[in-house]
Design a protein around this motif. Structure first.
Motif, PDB file in Angstrom:
ATOM      1  N   GLY A   1       1.466 -89.456  -5.935  1.00  0.00           N
ATOM      2  CA  GLY A   1       0.160 -89.460  -5.295  1.00  0.00           C
ATOM      3  C   GLY A   1      -0.300 -90.809  -4.784  1.00  0.00           C
ATOM      4  N   GLU A   2       0.536 -91.837  -4.810  1.00  0.00           N
ATOM      5  CA  GLU A   2       0.114 -93.169  -4.396  1.00  0.00           C
ATOM      6  C   GLU A   2       0.731 -93.562  -3.060  1.00  0.00           C
ATOM      7  OE1 GLU A   2       0.482 -96.176  -7.319  1.00  0.00           O
ATOM      8  OE2 GLU A   2      -0.752 -95.136  -8.802  1.00  0.00           O
ATOM      9  N   THR A   3       0.214 -94.670  -2.506  1.00  0.00           N
ATOM     10  CA  THR A   3       0.647 -95.182  -1.209  1.00  0.00           C
ATOM     11  C   THR A   3       1.047 -96.639  -1.344  1.00  0.00           C
ATOM     12  OG1 THR A   3      -0.809 -93.658  -0.014  1.00  0.00           O
ATOM     13  CG2 THR A   3      -0.078 -95.620   1.174  1.00  0.00           C
ATOM     14  N   VAL A   4       2.078 -97.030  -0.604  1.00  0.00           N
ATOM     15  CA  VAL A   4       2.501 -98.425  -0.595  1.00  0.00           C
ATOM     16  C   VAL A   4       2.376 -98.973   0.816  1.00  0.00           C
ATOM     17  CG1 VAL A   4       4.938 -97.854  -0.189  1.00  0.00           C
ATOM     18  CG2 VAL A   4       4.354-100.024  -1.257  1.00  0.00           C
ATOM     19  N   ASP A   5       1.921-100.231   0.932  1.00  0.00           N
ATOM     20  CA  ASP A   5       1.784-100.892   2.228  1.00  0.00           C
ATOM     21  C   ASP A   5       3.056-101.672   2.546  1.00  0.00           C
ATOM     22  OD1 ASP A   5      -0.756 -99.927   2.516  1.00  0.00           O
ATOM     23  OD2 ASP A   5      -1.745-101.737   1.777  1.00  0.00           O
ATOM     24  N   ILE A   6       3.571-101.493   3.759  1.00  0.00           N
ATOM     25  CA  ILE A   6       4.751-102.214   4.234  1.00  0.00           C
ATOM     26  C   ILE A   6       4.318-103.122   5.374  1.00  0.00           C
ATOM     27  CG2 ILE A   6       7.105-102.029   5.083  1.00  0.00           C
ATOM     28  CD1 ILE A   6       6.695-100.760   2.344  1.00  0.00           C
ATOM     29  N   THR A   7       4.648-104.399   5.260  1.00  0.00           N
ATOM     30  CA  THR A   7       4.270-105.368   6.281  1.00  0.00           C
ATOM     31  C   THR A   7       5.467-105.692   7.159  1.00  0.00           C
ATOM     32  OG1 THR A   7       2.623-106.362   4.803  1.00  0.00           O
ATOM     33  CG2 THR A   7       3.346-107.680   6.694  1.00  0.00           C
ATOM     34  N   ILE A   8       5.247-105.588   8.474  1.00  0.00           N
ATOM     35  CA  ILE A   8       6.269-105.963   9.448  1.00  0.00           C
ATOM     36  C   ILE A   8       5.780-107.189  10.198  1.00  0.00           C
ATOM     37  CG2 ILE A   8       7.422-105.290  11.591  1.00  0.00           C
ATOM     38  CD1 ILE A   8       7.786-102.578  10.601  1.00  0.00           C
ATOM     39  N   HIS A   9       6.634-108.179  10.279  1.00  0.00           N
ATOM     40  CA  HIS A   9       6.248-109.460  10.870  1.00  0.00           C
ATOM     41  C   HIS A   9       7.290-109.898  11.871  1.00  0.00           C
ATOM     42  CE1 HIS A   9       4.665-113.539  11.170  1.00  0.00           C
ATOM     43  NE2 HIS A   9       5.866-114.017  10.882  1.00  0.00           N
ATOM     44  N   HIS A  10       6.831-110.415  13.020  1.00  0.00           N
ATOM     45  CA  HIS A  10       7.742-110.967  14.012  1.00  0.00           C
ATOM     46  C   HIS A  10       7.838-112.472  13.814  1.00  0.00           C
ATOM     47  CE1 HIS A  10       8.412-113.005  17.952  1.00  0.00           C
ATOM     48  NE2 HIS A  10       9.460-112.214  17.914  1.00  0.00           N
ATOM     49  N   GLU A  11       9.053-112.966  13.767  1.00  0.00           N
ATOM     50  CA  GLU A  11       9.292-114.393  13.529  1.00  0.00           C
ATOM     51  C   GLU A  11       9.950-115.001  14.753  1.00  0.00           C
ATOM     52  OE1 GLU A  11       9.224-117.993  11.512  1.00  0.00           O
ATOM     53  OE2 GLU A  11       8.335-116.076  10.919  1.00  0.00           O
ATOM     54  N   ASP A  12       9.333-116.071  15.285  1.00  0.00           N
ATOM     55  CA  ASP A  12       9.913-116.781  16.426  1.00  0.00           C
ATOM     56  C   ASP A  12      10.910-117.814  15.948  1.00  0.00           C
ATOM     57  OD1 ASP A  12       8.698-115.523  18.522  1.00  0.00           O
ATOM     58  OD2 ASP A  12       6.926-116.810  18.477  1.00  0.00           O
ATOM     59  N   PHE A  13      11.975-117.972  16.713  1.00  0.00           N
ATOM     60  CA  PHE A  13      12.952-119.029  16.450  1.00  0.00           C
ATOM     61  C   PHE A  13      13.127-119.844  17.729  1.00  0.00           C
ATOM     62  CE2 PHE A  13      13.841-116.072  13.116  1.00  0.00           C
ATOM     63  CZ  PHE A  13      14.265-116.865  12.069  1.00  0.00           C
TER      64      PHE A  13
END
Length: 368
Positions: A245-257
């Motif tokens: 019954g729970e939710t997890v947050d997933i973070t997506i990040h763009h990284e510049d090189f």
């Protein structure tokens, strides 16, 4: 089945050379076998426990004079070594007792069909022995096995329950199917375990990536064999457990090189690493139960949209130097600036041996 063979060097005991030669000439092998050291040791359980040997009906195989034919070739020199069965073949199969039949509980049953000495060989002081086996090996009839397996599943409620549990995947939802990244912002999406009784395990992988085409045609997805994420994409966390019954947050990040080099290996470079622009990745979210072997998959398309006009951060940001309040003798500002430029140029030369995708991180380690 185990077969142990070779020159064991066991001899005859309690018998003289002449007695042994006399018994051999009379082919009284039954009487000679009673004097065999190996037979006595095995009967007492001191060596080769559980192993068997065929019935010996051939003359002792040691010691002969080389190139001397027949039984007259036994050692007649000064030492007159007593003839003996030094060369043997022992074996062990699946049987606990000698009368057991071949079955799945006793899958290997061997029988000796021939156990002889090759008396014609004269190149050695030993006569080689040859042992022939007939071996029965039990096998599983796969058709019968599948039929019985099906009958067990149909008749056994406990087995059916276990199989059902191993195939159960908790119902889950992913909040989005497409993510667009701009600049270096963080995008958060959720994975929800809708089941109220079981935990859900998740794992996020990259299925492939592609490059946006200028003509607007659909880009080709290039699979990633390692399932790792591209350098420009960061996903946290990439795996874990979700309580009922729970939710997890997933973070997506763009990284510049950035390359931070005008020339790499003598080739002109632009300021931006090519892998950070106009890219699209396909990531999959695999959901399994805490004890299940089945998987449910969700797919998310992640696109990086680069701004139309953008410039990389400067390699050496301007620094304002405040002269000291006192008028102590010191180097002129122009000299200090010249030394700083020379040090920066020397650091860039140190990293010229590396590829363009490596320079940024290495340079940043020494020039924070």
């Amino acid at each position: 089945m185990v077969v142990f063979l070779g020159d064991f060097n066991y001899r005859l005991y309690g018998i003289t050379y002449d007695e042994a030669r006399d018994m051999v000439s009379q082919r009284s092998f039954d009487w000679l076998r009673e004097k065999d050291q190996l037979r006595a040791e095995m009967k007492a359980g001191k060596v080769f426990q559980g192993m068997r040997e065929g019935l010996i009906k051939f003359p002792p195989t040691y010691k002969f004079q080389k190139h001397a034919p027949g039984l007259g070739g036994y050692d007649s020199g000064e030492k007159k070594r007593i003839p003996a069965w030094c060369d043997r073949v022992l074996y062990r199969d699946s049987r606990a007792v000698s009368v057991a039949e071949c079955s799945l509980e006793c899958p290997v049953v061997a029988a000796i069909t021939s156990y002889v000495a090759v008396m014609e060989v004269t190149e050695s002081d030993h006569k080689p022995v040859r042992c022939t086996f007939s071996v029965d090996i039990a096998r599983v009839d796969e058709l019968t096995r599948r039929q019985e397996y099906g009958e067990i599943i149909e008749s056994n409620e406990e087995v059916r329950s276990m199989l059902k549990e191993s195939c159960f995947v908790p119902d889950s939802t992913v909040s989005t199917e497409e993510i667009i990244l701009e600049n270096q912002e963080n995008i958060v999406f959720q994975i929800t375990n809708n089941c109220e009784t079981s935990k859900a395990a998740f794992e996020i992988l990259c299925e492939g990536q592609s490059t946006k085409k200028d003509d607007g045609t659909k880009p080709e997805i290039i699979p990633r064999a390692s399932f790792g994420f591209p350098l420009w994409l960061e996903v946290l966390p990439a795996n874990g457990l979700i309580k009922p019954g729970e939710t997890v947050d997933i973070t997506i990040h763009h990284e510049d090189f950035y390359t931070q080099e005008e020339f790499v290996d003598g080739i002109p470079q632009n300021w931006w690493c090519e892998d950070t622009r106009d890219k699209e990745a396909v990531i999959v979210v695999n959901i399994t139960g805490s004890t299940s072997t089945e998987t449910k998959t969700h797919t998310i398309n992640v696109r990086h949209r680069c701004p139309a006009t953008s410039a990389p951060p400067p390699i050496n940001p301007p620094v304002t130097l405040t002269p000291p309040s006192n008028n102590m003798p010191s180097e002129a500002p122009s000299k200090r600036s010249s030394k700083k430029k020379e040090a920066s140029r020397q650091q860039q030369q140190d990293y010229a041996q590396f590829a363009s995708t490596e320079v940024h991180d290495l340079y940043r380690m020494r020039c924070p």
